[in-house]
Design a protein around this motif. Structure first.
Motif, PDB file in Angstrom:
ATOM      1  N   LEU A   1       0.827  -1.195   0.000  1.00 16.42           N
ATOM      2  CA  LEU A   1       0.000   0.000   0.000  1.00 16.42           C
ATOM      3  C   LEU A   1       0.863   1.246   0.000  1.00 16.42           C
ATOM      4  O   LEU A   1       0.442   2.300  -0.453  1.00 16.42           O
TER       5      LEU A   1
ATOM      6  N   ALA B   1      -2.269   2.294  -3.511  1.00 15.12           N
ATOM      7  CA  ALA B   1      -3.198   1.183  -3.763  1.00 15.12           C
ATOM      8  C   ALA B   1      -3.616   1.123  -5.218  1.00 15.12           C
ATOM      9  O   ALA B   1      -3.879   0.063  -5.753  1.00 15.12           O
TER      10      ALA B   1
ATOM     11  N   SER C   1     -16.841  -0.554  -2.282  1.00 15.98           N
ATOM     12  CA  SER C   1     -16.904   0.657  -1.463  1.00 15.98           C
ATOM     13  C   SER C   1     -15.716   0.725  -0.514  1.00 15.98           C
ATOM     14  O   SER C   1     -15.180   1.793  -0.244  1.00 15.98           O
ATOM     15  N   MET C   2     -15.239  -0.441  -0.048  1.00 13.37           N
ATOM     16  CA  MET C   2     -14.054  -0.429   0.818  1.00 13.37           C
ATOM     17  C   MET C   2     -12.837   0.077   0.057  1.00 13.37           C
ATOM     18  O   MET C   2     -12.103   0.931   0.540  1.00 13.37           O
ATOM     19  N   LEU C   3     -12.647  -0.457  -1.152  1.00 15.86           N
ATOM     20  CA  LEU C   3     -11.454  -0.075  -1.917  1.00 15.86           C
ATOM     21  C   LEU C   3     -11.501   1.399  -2.287  1.00 15.86           C
ATOM     22  O   LEU C   3     -10.480   2.061  -2.395  1.00 15.86           O
TER      23      LEU C   3
ATOM     24  N   TYR D   1     -12.727   3.791  -0.410  1.00 18.76           N
ATOM     25  CA  TYR D   1     -12.437   4.642   0.743  1.00 18.76           C
ATOM     26  C   TYR D   1     -11.148   4.279   1.455  1.00 18.76           C
ATOM     27  O   TYR D   1     -10.783   4.924   2.437  1.00 18.76           O
ATOM     28  N   LEU D   2     -10.477   3.240   0.960  1.00 19.06           N
ATOM     29  CA  LEU D   2      -9.233   2.792   1.584  1.00 19.06           C
ATOM     30  C   LEU D   2      -8.205   3.907   1.612  1.00 19.06           C
ATOM     31  O   LEU D   2      -7.620   4.221   2.646  1.00 19.06           O
TER      32      LEU D   2
ATOM     33  N   SER E   1      -9.051   6.628   4.129  1.00 22.30           N
ATOM     34  CA  SER E   1      -8.757   6.248   5.521  1.00 22.30           C
ATOM     35  C   SER E   1      -7.270   6.282   5.796  1.00 22.30           C
ATOM     36  O   SER E   1      -6.831   6.795   6.826  1.00 22.30           O
ATOM     37  N   VAL E   2      -6.508   5.698   4.867  1.00 26.87           N
ATOM     38  CA  VAL E   2      -5.061   5.614   5.092  1.00 26.87           C
ATOM     39  C   VAL E   2      -4.465   7.014   5.166  1.00 26.87           C
ATOM     40  O   VAL E   2      -3.654   7.315   6.041  1.00 26.87           O
TER      41      VAL E   2
END
Lengths: 235, 256
Positions: B4, B8, B160-162, B164-165, B168-169
């Motif tokens: 990461l 990403a 949706s996770m990918l 907002y990843l 967040s990071v």
């Protein structure tokens, strides 16, 4: 350099790579995991309805980001959060398990962290044991001491998060030994002695994070302290 | 997770090439890779010839897909370095065991067989998966997951996770930088406190963000059922690729 220290941090030892488990062990773990995920999926869809997708998505991104933070463990080394119990305490057992499973899927498929064939086992160890088991252990302890008190919360969270890491390590060790890769005594000794220590870091960070939420937005906890009637009614 | 740091969304650095491998649909690539990984990883220990066959095929695919060797090897090295440490750790432990049960020499040779087998399985699986993720973008991979009967709701959560990843990071990194610039991370005790609070605070932000997003989605007419992606049809070369992968897997298992 941060990348390197991150790399050799022993926490990752819980992500079993491809090749460590044989066919029967992987298969049994896959079946258990798929059953659990489909059950969790049903519960989450019923609980959150059309909010399920965005909420679970951002929460999975949150857990992923939280796992990347390196923090010092008492004793000199550094570690990072696994987050199973944290997810359980914040989101409840079903949503927590689902979110953790999604995190492990992304780690295995997109980042090659943990194997593809052993994904079932990894989700079972860290998602099912860590989140599901961790949540009920925490809940039992907290409710025994007192739902409204921070002391009950703190003891429950501390015991559950330490146990979740150690039991996940034991489960991983048992699977590796059952596959005949490493003799049981060796792998159990190595895994447990490491994770007894790592569990302390997990406990401290989970405790601090939960304490922050308890003070700032206690209503966001899955078992919120001040509005007991609704949650108890829902069970 | 380790990668990461590279970003990403630059995972698939070799996704824009025009080779036979890239001409295959993402679904086909995913299926072939999964078939190979399962065959490699679930082969019983000590079947060197089988892995030699698979290894040759993987070498061919790497050449065919023209994945940059440097990138591929760096990634595999980064990923094996850690796992290698685990393996070496067990070997070291095994060394301690040998002194304890010196009389039986067979245990040691068996230990080496297991170590070699597990090492090869891991290395080959990592090569396959890295070729896949280097040549296939995250969006394509997500679409390809449909073929594995992934429930649409899981796919929607993954997407949706990918999405907002990165958010967040970055938010976390900002918090860490802010704490470090105020000299709060020098002492391990306060560092733990600050980072733990940061995690708590990020959860609150995350949850409220999730609610905002869901309201925005609802206001655009989202009903809780993610829209189904229209899958393109398999071409002849896709069938050929899948059939030959299955054939290779079976031949590899047959050879002793």
């Amino acid at each position: 350099m941060t990348c390197l220290s991150f790399l050799i941090s022993p926490q990752l030892a819980l992500h079993i790579p491809d090749g460590f488990l044989n066919l029967p062990t992987s298969l049994i773990a896959w079946m258990a995991t798929i059953a659990l995920i489909s059950l969790a999926l049903k519960r989450v869809q019923a609980d959150y309805q059309e909010r399920a997708v965005p909420l679970m998505g951002v929460c999975a991104a949150f857990i992923f980001a939280a796992q990347m933070i390196n923090f010092p463990i008492p004793g000199g080394t550094s570690g990072h959060l696994l987050g199973g119990t944290l997810a359980g305490v914040l989101l409840g057992p079903w949503a927590g398990t689902l979110v953790m499973s999604i995190v492990f899927v992304v780690q295995a498929v997109f980042f090659q962290d943990g194997g593809l064939t052993v994904l079932g086992a990894n989700i079972f160890n860290m998602g099912a044991i860590g989140t599901f088991g961790g949540y009920y252990l925490y809940k039992a302890i907290r409710f025994a001491i007192g739902r409204q008190s921070w002391r009950g919360m703190a003891v429950g969270v501390a015991v559950a998060s330490w146990c979740s890491v150690v039991f996940a390590a034991i489960a991983a060790a048992l699977q590796i030994a059952a596959s005949g890769t490493i003799p049981l005594g060796v792998v159990l000794g190595a895994m447990v002695s490491w994770h007894v220590l790592i569990g302390i870091g997990e406990t401290l960070i989970t405790l601090i994070a939960v304490n922050f939420i308890w003070k700032v937005r206690p209503d966001l906890l899955f078992d919120a302290p001040r509005k007991p009637s609704r949650r108890i009614a829902n069970g | 997770m380790l990668l990461l740091h590279i970003g990403a969304f630059q995972l698939a650095v070799a996704s824009q090439k025009t080779t036979l491998w890239h001409a295959l649909l993402p679904r086909t690539r995913l299926l072939c890779a999964i078939a190979l990984v399962f065959a490699i990883a679930l082969t019983p220990n000590g079947r060197w010839v089988t892995w030699a066959v698979y290894g040759a095929i993987i070498g061919g695919v790497i050449l065919l897909s023209r994945v940059p060797w440097r990138t591929l090897l760096t990634r595999v090295a980064v990923e094996t370095l850690f796992v290698g440490a685990v393996l070496l750790g067990t070997l070291f432990r095994d060394g301690g065991e040998v002194v304890w049960s010196w009389g039986i020499l067979r245990v040691t040779t068996e230990g080496i067989t297991v170590l070699g087998s597990v090492g090869i399985k891991m290395l080959l699986s990592l090569l396959v998966l890295n070729v896949l993720t280097l040549t296939t973008s995250i969006a394509d991979l997500l679409q390809a997951l449909v073929v594995l009967r992934t429930p649409p709701i899981v796919l929607a959560i993954l997407t949706s996770m990918l999405r907002y990843l990165q958010v967040s990071v970055r938010e976390f990194q900002t918090m860490q930088r802010a704490a470090a610039s105020r000299n709060l991370t020098a002492n391990p005790r306060t560092a733990r406190l600050v980072l733990g609070n940061a995690i708590g605070s990020l959860f609150i932000r995350t949850y409220t963000r999730g609610e905002r997003i869901s309201q925005a989605m609802l206001s655009r007419g989202y009903t809780g059922i993610p829209p189904a992606e229209k899958a393109s049809r398999l071409q002849r070369r896709d069938f050929v690729a899948i059939a030959s992968t299955v054939a290779i897997v079976i031949i590899g298992q047959g050879i002793r």
